[in-house]
Design an enzyme around this catalytic site. Structure first.
Site: not given
Ligand code: TYD
Ligand code: MG
Length: 270
Positions: A190-191
């Site tokens: 997600g990052d």
């Protein structure tokens, strides 16, 4: 209004979350708010968090997510971060997780950097990740340097090693309709997906010092990728998108932008 807003996401890490919070409260730079986003952790974790809530800099939110099927629908930390971003008051935004410990001067050094270079939108630091097994034994340690102005940040920079200006957020929202991508196909990265969005507009500028200690423990999603442990949660996730996809897309984008600039500069030569 605080200068920095820190968003810490937390879910069921009783052994580490207290150290993560304490690392933030110990910062030499004191003008911050901490948005502590807990995803309805178990009581053991809640017991560790509770005493910290006396500190007026901490704004605590606990979700009401109950079952696994709900946790699988969205990338939960992206959803918590999006909720938090709408509440932030700081000029600068920084991210933390419940298995990462900020060094005492992390905020001070990053704030000084952004204050000094108004043209820089995102700063990143070097990082060190320690992999621990169930007994807390160190399995391996990986360091990532911060040496270059980075136009391809996905999977080369850690979630907890950046700080960006708050004023870039509306630009991201305008293009994608959200800040972080909540698609569960990006649960593992997600990052990296957020950094992919950022890299459409801005590079990450380096501060080549390790400013946090990152841990992958037996309670981390990534643990099952390098251990025998088969996690029931991870096995129910949709097929996960990859670093390679994000990185090759940015590479192409950058090439075509450089090509465009080159053509424009040629046209402008009399
Ligand atoms: P983590 O398990 O630490 O994964 P990784 O191996 O990628 O470090 O989870 C990352 C973050 O996501 C952490 O801050 C906790 C948060 N999280 C939630 O908020 N809700 C959830 O249901 C899950 C699984 C994670
Ligand atoms: Mg983690």
């Amino acid at each position: 209004m605080p200068k920095v807003s820190i968003i810490l996401t937390s879910y069921n890490k009783p052994v580490f979350v207290g150290k993560a919070i304490q690392g933030i409260l110990n910062q030499t730079f004191k003008d911050f708010e901490l948005l502590l986003m807990d995803d309805n952790s178990n009581e053991e974790t809640h017991t560790v968090i509770k005493p910290f809530l006396q500190d007026s800099r901490i704004k605590y939110y606990r979700s009401n997510i109950k079952d696994i099927s709900e946790r699988l629908k969205k990338n939960r930390y992206a959803a918590l971060i999006n909720e938090a971003l709408d509440k932030t008051e700081g000029a600068y935004i920084s991210y933390a997780t419940d298995d990462n410990i900020y060094h005492p001067q992390r905020l001070e050094k990053m704030v000084t950097f952004l204050d000094l270079y108004p043209e820089v939108s995102i700063v990143y630091s070097a990082s060190q990740t320690t992999y621990l097994n169930e007994n807390g034994t160190v399995l391996k340690v990986i360091t990532r340097p911060a040496k270059k102005v980075n136009w391809n940040a996905p999977c080369t920079i850690d979630h907890c090693s950046i700080m960006h200006r708050g004023n870039i957020l509306p630009i991201i929202f305008q293009k994608w309709g959200s800040y972080w991508d909540e698609n569960p196909e990006f649960y593992y990265i997600g990052d990296a997906r957020f950094f992919w969005r950022l890299n459409h507009f801005w590079p990450f500028c380096p501060l080549n010092e390790i400013l946090d200690d990152n841990y992958i423990t037996s309670l981390s999603l990534h643990y099952e990728l390098f251990s025998d442990k088969k996690d029931t949660f991870a096995s129910q996730l949709p097929p996960q998108r990859t670093c390679a996809e994000l990185r090759s897309h940015l590479k192409k984008l950058r090439k075509s932008e450089i090509h465009k600039l080159f053509e424009e500069s040629e046209r402008s030569v009399p």
